[in-house]
Design an enzyme around this catalytic site. Structure first.
Site, PDB file in Angstrom:
ATOM      1  CG  HIS A  42    -130.521 -14.488 -43.855  1.00  0.00           C
ATOM      2  ND1 HIS A  42    -131.332 -13.777 -42.993  1.00  0.00           N
ATOM      3  CD2 HIS A  42    -129.614 -15.109 -43.101  1.00  0.00           C
ATOM      4  CE1 HIS A  42    -130.921 -13.977 -41.757  1.00  0.00           C
ATOM      5  NE2 HIS A  42    -129.879 -14.793 -41.795  1.00  0.00           N
ATOM      6  CG  HIS A  85    -129.774 -22.914 -40.744  1.00  0.00           C
ATOM      7  ND1 HIS A  85    -130.698 -22.069 -40.211  1.00  0.00           N
ATOM      8  CD2 HIS A  85    -128.762 -22.970 -39.845  1.00  0.00           C
ATOM      9  CE1 HIS A  85    -130.281 -21.612 -39.047  1.00  0.00           C
ATOM     10  NE2 HIS A  85    -129.108 -22.156 -38.792  1.00  0.00           N
ATOM     11  CD  GLU A  91    -126.376 -22.313 -35.629  1.00  0.00           C
ATOM     12  OE1 GLU A  91    -127.461 -22.084 -35.052  1.00  0.00           O
ATOM     13  OE2 GLU A  91    -126.222 -22.158 -36.837  1.00  0.00           O
ATOM     14  CE1 TYR A 100    -131.638 -14.273 -33.297  1.00  0.00           C
ATOM     15  CE2 TYR A 100    -132.781 -16.365 -33.056  1.00  0.00           C
ATOM     16  CZ  TYR A 100    -131.886 -15.560 -33.731  1.00  0.00           C
ATOM     17  OH  TYR A 100    -131.238 -16.036 -34.846  1.00  0.00           O
ATOM     18  CG  HIS A 115    -129.439 -24.151 -32.976  1.00  0.00           C
ATOM     19  ND1 HIS A 115    -129.311 -22.831 -33.361  1.00  0.00           N
ATOM     20  CD2 HIS A 115    -130.544 -24.206 -32.201  1.00  0.00           C
ATOM     21  CE1 HIS A 115    -130.301 -22.126 -32.845  1.00  0.00           C
ATOM     22  NE2 HIS A 115    -131.058 -22.938 -32.133  1.00  0.00           N
ATOM     23  CG  HIS A 121    -131.468 -24.737 -36.033  1.00  0.00           C
ATOM     24  ND1 HIS A 121    -130.386 -25.502 -36.391  1.00  0.00           N
ATOM     25  CD2 HIS A 121    -131.034 -23.460 -36.069  1.00  0.00           C
ATOM     26  CE1 HIS A 121    -129.349 -24.735 -36.612  1.00  0.00           C
ATOM     27  NE2 HIS A 121    -129.709 -23.470 -36.432  1.00  0.00           N
TER      28      HIS A 121
HETATM   29  O1  LIG Z   1    -130.036 -20.462 -35.837  1.00  0.00           O
HETATM   30  C1  LIG Z   1    -130.050 -19.268 -35.547  1.00  0.00           C
HETATM   31  O2  LIG Z   1    -131.066 -18.662 -35.167  1.00  0.00           O
HETATM   32  C2  LIG Z   1    -128.779 -18.464 -35.766  1.00  0.00           C
HETATM   33  C3  LIG Z   1    -128.684 -18.106 -37.181  1.00  0.00           C
HETATM   34  C4  LIG Z   1    -129.146 -16.885 -37.614  1.00  0.00           C
HETATM   35  C5  LIG Z   1    -129.140 -16.579 -38.955  1.00  0.00           C
HETATM   36  O3  LIG Z   1    -129.580 -15.372 -39.344  1.00  0.00           O
HETATM   37  C6  LIG Z   1    -128.679 -17.486 -39.881  1.00  0.00           C
HETATM   38  C7  LIG Z   1    -128.173 -18.719 -39.463  1.00  0.00           C
HETATM   39  C8  LIG Z   1    -128.180 -19.017 -38.104  1.00  0.00           C
HETATM   40  O4  LIG Z   1    -127.681 -20.185 -37.654  1.00  0.00           O
HETATM   41 FE   LIG Z   2    -128.584 -21.713 -36.812  1.00  0.00          FE
END
Ligand SMILES: O=C(O)Cc1cc(O)ccc1O
Ligand SMILES: [Fe+2]
Length: 192
Positions: A42, A85, A91, A100, A115, A121
């Site tokens: 990813h 992560h 964010e 989403y 975030h 999260h």
């Molecule tokens: O947190 C989230 O949803 C946003 C996000 C999307 C992703 O594909 C990888 C890292 C990220 O922070």
């Molecule tokens: Fe994220």
């Protein structure tokens, strides 16, 4: 190219002084051509950056404006949704329309989710289950959807209006992770 034209009977330049280089601009996000992983793993969503505001430190943005538009998901041998992560960046995510993919129920159009730096999260339980058990074929992701994120090396504060006055805080948000169980098996070999 301007997406829209509007007339007005005065000019903002009709002032004694003008300083700065900001101008309102309307841009159709559907026109932004995102790139993504065509092999495995990813890729960090910074690959979806539309606009960036650089800081004085190379590679450290004051703000990246990122979108999650309709696209193909093709990565093999991987968990395709966002990984669980935490970041040194903060964010702020929002949803303009659609659903989403990592938070189909929890994030409604017009809604936002913060975030903050180093806050763990990731996807909700349903997304985790679906993505952990599905066959990895090329698939459409986020059709009819436009989510976005402001990612910043600075911390963001939530106003009193956002926390209290508007009465729109989703106090149940954390429940989207409650059903997750630990699957960590330290000795497991990766299956390729
Ligand atoms: O947190 C989230 O949803 C946003 C996000 C999307 C992703 O594909 C990888 C890292 C990220 O922070
Ligand atoms: Fe994220």
């Amino acid at each position: 190219m301007l997406a829209e034209e509007a007339g007005q009977d005065f000019s903002p330049f009709n002032v004694v002084g003008w300083h700065g280089n900001y101008a309102p601009y309307k841009y159709n996000l559907d026109n932004f051509m995102v790139i993504n992983c065509v092999a495995f793993d990813h890729a960090d969503p910074s690959i979806f950056t539309v606009l960036t505001a650089k800081s004085l430190r190379p590679g450290v943005a004051i703000a990246d404006f990122v979108i999650f538009p309709p696209r193909w998901g093709v990565a093999e041998h991987t968990f395709r949704p966002p990984y669980y992560h935490r970041n040194c960046m903060s964010e702020f995510m929002g949803l303009i329309k659609g659903r989403y993919e990592a938070k189909e129920a929890g994030l409604q159009p017009g809604g936002g989710t913060l975030h903050s730096c180093m806050t763990p999260h990731g996807p909700d339980f349903n997304c985790f289950e679906k993505a952990s058990n599905c066959k990895l074929e090329p698939e459409r992701v986020a059709d009819g959807t436009m989510a976005f994120m402001f990612e910043s090396s600075l911390s963001m504060a939530v106003t009193r209006w956002g926390l209290q006055t508007c009465s729109r805080l989703n106090k149940e948000y954390y429940q989207c992770w409650q059903m997750l169980r630990s699957h960590f098996t330290p000795l497991q070999q990766s299956k390729k």
